[in-house]
Design a protein around this motif. Sequence first.
Motif, PDB file in Angstrom:
ATOM      1  N   GLU A  38       0.824  -1.224   0.000  1.00  0.00           N
ATOM      2  CA  GLU A  38       0.000   0.000   0.000  1.00  0.00           C
ATOM      3  C   GLU A  38       0.853   1.267   0.000  1.00  0.00           C
ATOM      4  N   VAL A  39       2.060   1.173   0.525  1.00  0.00           N
ATOM      5  CA  VAL A  39       2.966   2.325   0.502  1.00  0.00           C
ATOM      6  C   VAL A  39       3.560   2.510  -0.902  1.00  0.00           C
ATOM      7  N   ALA A  40       3.876   1.379  -1.553  1.00  0.00           N
ATOM      8  CA  ALA A  40       4.505   1.450  -2.891  1.00  0.00           C
ATOM      9  C   ALA A  40       3.495   1.709  -4.000  1.00  0.00           C
ATOM     10  N   GLY A 104      10.011  14.502  -2.778  1.00  0.00           N
ATOM     11  CA  GLY A 104       9.137  13.345  -2.575  1.00  0.00           C
ATOM     12  C   GLY A 104       9.115  12.966  -1.102  1.00  0.00           C
ATOM     13  N   TRP A 105       8.138  12.125  -0.736  1.00  0.00           N
ATOM     14  CA  TRP A 105       7.984  11.729   0.671  1.00  0.00           C
ATOM     15  C   TRP A 105       7.367  10.345   0.741  1.00  0.00           C
ATOM     16  N   VAL A 106       7.802   9.553   1.713  1.00  0.00           N
ATOM     17  CA  VAL A 106       7.249   8.223   1.971  1.00  0.00           C
ATOM     18  C   VAL A 106       7.277   8.009   3.475  1.00  0.00           C
ATOM     19  N   PHE A 107       6.103   7.649   4.038  1.00  0.00           N
ATOM     20  CA  PHE A 107       6.028   7.480   5.494  1.00  0.00           C
ATOM     21  C   PHE A 107       5.408   6.139   5.861  1.00  0.00           C
ATOM     22  N   ALA A 112       0.692   7.975  10.170  1.00  0.00           N
ATOM     23  CA  ALA A 112      -0.115   8.815   9.275  1.00  0.00           C
ATOM     24  C   ALA A 112      -1.052   9.711  10.071  1.00  0.00           C
ATOM     25  N   GLY A 113      -1.467  10.769   9.420  1.00  0.00           N
ATOM     26  CA  GLY A 113      -2.529  11.612   9.963  1.00  0.00           C
ATOM     27  C   GLY A 113      -2.122  12.512  11.103  1.00  0.00           C
ATOM     28  N   GLN A 114      -0.822  12.793  11.232  1.00  0.00           N
ATOM     29  CA  GLN A 114      -0.368  13.665  12.319  1.00  0.00           C
ATOM     30  C   GLN A 114       0.442  14.852  11.811  1.00  0.00           C
ATOM     31  N   GLY A 115       0.474  14.998  10.509  1.00  0.00           N
ATOM     32  CA  GLY A 115       1.163  16.156   9.949  1.00  0.00           C
ATOM     33  C   GLY A 115       2.673  16.010   9.841  1.00  0.00           C
ATOM     34  N   TYR A 116       3.193  14.814  10.090  1.00  0.00           N
ATOM     35  CA  TYR A 116       4.650  14.658  10.052  1.00  0.00           C
ATOM     36  C   TYR A 116       5.202  14.832   8.635  1.00  0.00           C
ATOM     37  N   ALA A 117       4.501  14.292   7.641  1.00  0.00           N
ATOM     38  CA  ALA A 117       5.006  14.398   6.260  1.00  0.00           C
ATOM     39  C   ALA A 117       5.033  15.863   5.827  1.00  0.00           C
ATOM     40  N   THR A 118       3.985  16.598   6.151  1.00  0.00           N
ATOM     41  CA  THR A 118       3.929  18.012   5.777  1.00  0.00           C
ATOM     42  C   THR A 118       5.040  18.791   6.496  1.00  0.00           C
ATOM     43  N   GLU A 119       5.239  18.493   7.771  1.00  0.00           N
ATOM     44  CA  GLU A 119       6.280  19.204   8.537  1.00  0.00           C
ATOM     45  C   GLU A 119       7.676  18.909   7.972  1.00  0.00           C
ATOM     46  N   ALA A 139       6.727  18.599  -7.358  1.00  0.00           N
ATOM     47  CA  ALA A 139       6.415  17.210  -7.004  1.00  0.00           C
ATOM     48  C   ALA A 139       5.548  16.637  -8.112  1.00  0.00           C
ATOM     49  N   ARG A 140       5.743  15.351  -8.412  1.00  0.00           N
ATOM     50  CA  ARG A 140       4.914  14.654  -9.396  1.00  0.00           C
ATOM     51  C   ARG A 140       4.209  13.540  -8.645  1.00  0.00           C
ATOM     52  N   LEU A 141       2.912  13.430  -8.828  1.00  0.00           N
ATOM     53  CA  LEU A 141       2.197  12.399  -8.100  1.00  0.00           C
ATOM     54  C   LEU A 141       1.026  11.847  -8.888  1.00  0.00           C
ATOM     55  N   ASP A 142       0.762  10.590  -8.645  1.00  0.00           N
ATOM     56  CA  ASP A 142      -0.397   9.944  -9.261  1.00  0.00           C
ATOM     57  C   ASP A 142      -1.665  10.689  -8.811  1.00  0.00           C
ATOM     58  N   LEU A 144      -4.440   9.648  -8.245  1.00  0.00           N
ATOM     59  CA  LEU A 144      -5.226   8.884  -7.269  1.00  0.00           C
ATOM     60  C   LEU A 144      -4.631   8.966  -5.862  1.00  0.00           C
ATOM     61  N   ASN A 145      -3.441   9.537  -5.753  1.00  0.00           N
ATOM     62  CA  ASN A 145      -2.741   9.587  -4.469  1.00  0.00           C
ATOM     63  C   ASN A 145      -3.230  10.803  -3.662  1.00  0.00           C
ATOM     64  N   THR A 146      -4.423  10.663  -3.133  1.00  0.00           N
ATOM     65  CA  THR A 146      -5.082  11.824  -2.518  1.00  0.00           C
ATOM     66  C   THR A 146      -4.340  12.316  -1.265  1.00  0.00           C
ATOM     67  N   ALA A 147      -3.730  11.393  -0.506  1.00  0.00           N
ATOM     68  CA  ALA A 147      -2.997  11.835   0.700  1.00  0.00           C
ATOM     69  C   ALA A 147      -1.835  12.732   0.292  1.00  0.00           C
ATOM     70  N   SER A 148      -1.182  12.362  -0.810  1.00  0.00           N
ATOM     71  CA  SER A 148      -0.043  13.141  -1.276  1.00  0.00           C
ATOM     72  C   SER A 148      -0.486  14.485  -1.879  1.00  0.00           C
ATOM     73  N   VAL A 149      -1.606  14.463  -2.562  1.00  0.00           N
ATOM     74  CA  VAL A 149      -2.179  15.725  -3.075  1.00  0.00           C
ATOM     75  C   VAL A 149      -2.405  16.677  -1.907  1.00  0.00           C
ATOM     76  N   ARG A 150      -2.941  16.146  -0.804  1.00  0.00           N
ATOM     77  CA  ARG A 150      -3.226  17.017   0.349  1.00  0.00           C
ATOM     78  C   ARG A 150      -1.935  17.576   0.959  1.00  0.00           C
ATOM     79  N   VAL A 151      -0.866  16.771   0.960  1.00  0.00           N
ATOM     80  CA  VAL A 151       0.416  17.295   1.469  1.00  0.00           C
ATOM     81  C   VAL A 151       0.842  18.492   0.616  1.00  0.00           C
ATOM     82  N   CYS A 152       0.788  18.333  -0.707  1.00  0.00           N
ATOM     83  CA  CYS A 152       1.182  19.445  -1.606  1.00  0.00           C
ATOM     84  C   CYS A 152       0.352  20.685  -1.310  1.00  0.00           C
TER      85      CYS A 152
HETATM   86  C1  LIG Z   1       1.806  10.722   1.193  1.00  0.00           C
HETATM   87  C2  LIG Z   1       1.930  10.465   2.682  1.00  0.00           C
HETATM   88  C3  LIG Z   1       3.341  10.785   3.157  1.00  0.00           C
HETATM   89  C4  LIG Z   1       0.930  11.380   3.389  1.00  0.00           C
HETATM   90  O1  LIG Z   1       0.874  11.055   4.762  1.00  0.00           O
HETATM   91  P1  LIG Z   1      -0.158  11.828   5.716  1.00  0.00           P
HETATM   92  O2  LIG Z   1      -0.078  11.201   7.042  1.00  0.00           O
HETATM   93  O3  LIG Z   1      -1.501  11.905   5.055  1.00  0.00           O
HETATM   94  O4  LIG Z   1       0.418  13.312   5.715  1.00  0.00           O
HETATM   95  P2  LIG Z   1       0.843  14.179   6.979  1.00  0.00           P
HETATM   96  O5  LIG Z   1       1.836  13.456   7.797  1.00  0.00           O
HETATM   97  O6  LIG Z   1       1.236  15.511   6.479  1.00  0.00           O
HETATM   98  O7  LIG Z   1      -0.482  14.265   7.839  1.00  0.00           O
HETATM   99  C5  LIG Z   1      -1.560  15.031   7.357  1.00  0.00           C
HETATM  100  C6  LIG Z   1      -2.830  14.668   8.055  1.00  0.00           C
HETATM  101  O8  LIG Z   1      -2.641  14.803   9.449  1.00  0.00           O
HETATM  102  C7  LIG Z   1      -3.572  15.749   9.977  1.00  0.00           C
HETATM  103  N1  LIG Z   1      -2.841  16.457  11.030  1.00  0.00           N
HETATM  104  C8  LIG Z   1      -2.927  16.146  12.351  1.00  0.00           C
HETATM  105  N2  LIG Z   1      -2.094  16.914  13.043  1.00  0.00           N
HETATM  106  C9  LIG Z   1      -1.483  17.747  12.171  1.00  0.00           C
HETATM  107  C10 LIG Z   1      -0.514  18.781  12.302  1.00  0.00           C
HETATM  108  N3  LIG Z   1      -0.004  19.104  13.494  1.00  0.00           N
HETATM  109  N4  LIG Z   1      -0.088  19.407  11.193  1.00  0.00           N
HETATM  110  C11 LIG Z   1      -0.586  19.104   9.989  1.00  0.00           C
HETATM  111  N5  LIG Z   1      -1.505  18.120   9.795  1.00  0.00           N
HETATM  112  C12 LIG Z   1      -1.954  17.449  10.886  1.00  0.00           C
HETATM  113  C13 LIG Z   1      -3.998  16.590   8.806  1.00  0.00           C
HETATM  114  O9  LIG Z   1      -5.282  17.129   8.990  1.00  0.00           O
HETATM  115  C14 LIG Z   1      -3.969  15.593   7.685  1.00  0.00           C
HETATM  116  O10 LIG Z   1      -5.136  14.808   7.667  1.00  0.00           O
HETATM  117  P3  LIG Z   1      -6.024  14.730   6.322  1.00  0.00           P
HETATM  118  O11 LIG Z   1      -5.128  14.327   5.205  1.00  0.00           O
HETATM  119  O12 LIG Z   1      -7.050  13.711   6.662  1.00  0.00           O
HETATM  120  O13 LIG Z   1      -6.552  16.102   6.108  1.00  0.00           O
HETATM  121  C15 LIG Z   1       1.596   8.984   3.015  1.00  0.00           C
HETATM  122  O14 LIG Z   1       0.290   8.712   2.622  1.00  0.00           O
HETATM  123  C16 LIG Z   1       2.534   7.997   2.316  1.00  0.00           C
HETATM  124  O15 LIG Z   1       3.645   7.755   2.755  1.00  0.00           O
HETATM  125  N6  LIG Z   1       2.067   7.374   1.207  1.00  0.00           N
HETATM  126  C17 LIG Z   1       2.820   6.351   0.531  1.00  0.00           C
HETATM  127  C18 LIG Z   1       3.998   6.884  -0.235  1.00  0.00           C
HETATM  128  C19 LIG Z   1       3.589   7.876  -1.305  1.00  0.00           C
HETATM  129  O16 LIG Z   1       2.646   7.659  -2.043  1.00  0.00           O
HETATM  130  N7  LIG Z   1       4.371   8.962  -1.388  1.00  0.00           N
HETATM  131  C20 LIG Z   1       4.117  10.040  -2.314  1.00  0.00           C
HETATM  132  C21 LIG Z   1       4.581   9.731  -3.686  1.00  0.00           C
HETATM  133  S1  LIG Z   1       4.255  11.127  -4.755  1.00  0.00           S
END
Ligand SMILES: CC(C)(COP(=O)(O)OP(=O)(O)OC[C@H]1O[C@@H](n2cnc3c(N)ncnc32)[C@H](O)[C@@H]1OP(=O)(O)O)[C@@H](O)C(=O)NCCC(=O)NCCS
Length: 188
Positions: A38-40, A104-107, A112-119, A139-142, A144-152
């Motif tokens: 699921e990560v890859a 790029g980022w991979v976690f 997940a869900g704590q803002g670490y990737a964005t930070e 950044a280039r992303l699929d 369908l990769n909605t979590a990554s779209v939200r980071v951007c």
């Molecule tokens: C892409 C990826 C890194 C995103 O991880 P993530 O946990 O969603 O991102 P963050 O760590 O920034 O966390 C953001 C979420 O934490 C929440 N959050 C909680 N505390 C937060 C804080 N202090 N600051 C910011 N966001 C916070 C946000 O609301 C957000 O939730 P939401 O997406 O439901 O709105 C992760 O899904 C991943 O590793 N995917 C697989 C690899 C991949 O596809 N990489 C990208 C290739 S282009």
Amino acid sequence: MTAVSKRVPAAITTERLVLRLFRPGDADDRYAYQSLPEVARYLYRPPLTREACAESIAARAGGTDWRADGDSLLLAVCRADEPGVMGEVVLTLRSAHARQAEIGWVFNPRYAGQGYATEAAGALISLAFGRLDAHRVFARLDVLNTASVRVCERLGMRREAHLIDNDLDGDRWGSEYVYALLAREWTG
Ligand SMILES: CC(C)(COP(=O)(O)OP(=O)(O)OC[C@H]1O[C@@H](n2cnc3c(N)ncnc32)[C@H](O)[C@@H]1OP(=O)(O)O)[C@@H](O)C(=O)NCCC(=O)NCCS
């Protein structure tokens, strides 16, 4: 970016995180997330084996120069108050001449869900526009990769392109977004 090679710093600290070069002892932590299908899923390659994780750590142990197209900085992301690696961020010099860098980022989904990737990505963008003198980070992303779209989007990156069916993943056509930010737009 300049004729002079620039070594990148050994570690970057943020409010909650430390970003540093990977060490040989990090291979198991890295494998724990890089091995997950699921990560890859959107990384355009299969999950990594433990050997591949360890080899790429060893190959990058000395850090990187930041001078030629393809030079790439891979950093482990750790919590400041806990041992272990949660994920990674990477910055690659795509054009030294035009000072273009790809991020790029991979976690590990455990974190997940704590803002670490964005930070972590924000800290790497600051390094790119500061010490590494990038003009544009993208950044280039699929699509369908909605979590990554939200980071951007949380980072304030602009969606500049939507490429349609520009990749073939098995029997699925893949489409891609390009997000970007200019140095003068980065507010940190
Ligand atoms: C892409 C990826 C890194 C995103 O991880 P993530 O946990 O969603 O991102 P963050 O760590 O920034 O966390 C953001 C979420 O934490 C929440 N959050 C909680 N505390 C937060 C804080 N202090 N600051 C910011 N966001 C916070 C946000 O609301 C957000 O939730 P939401 O997406 O439901 O709105 C992760 O899904 C991943 O590793 N995917 C697989 C690899 C991949 O596809 N990489 C990208 C290739 S282009």
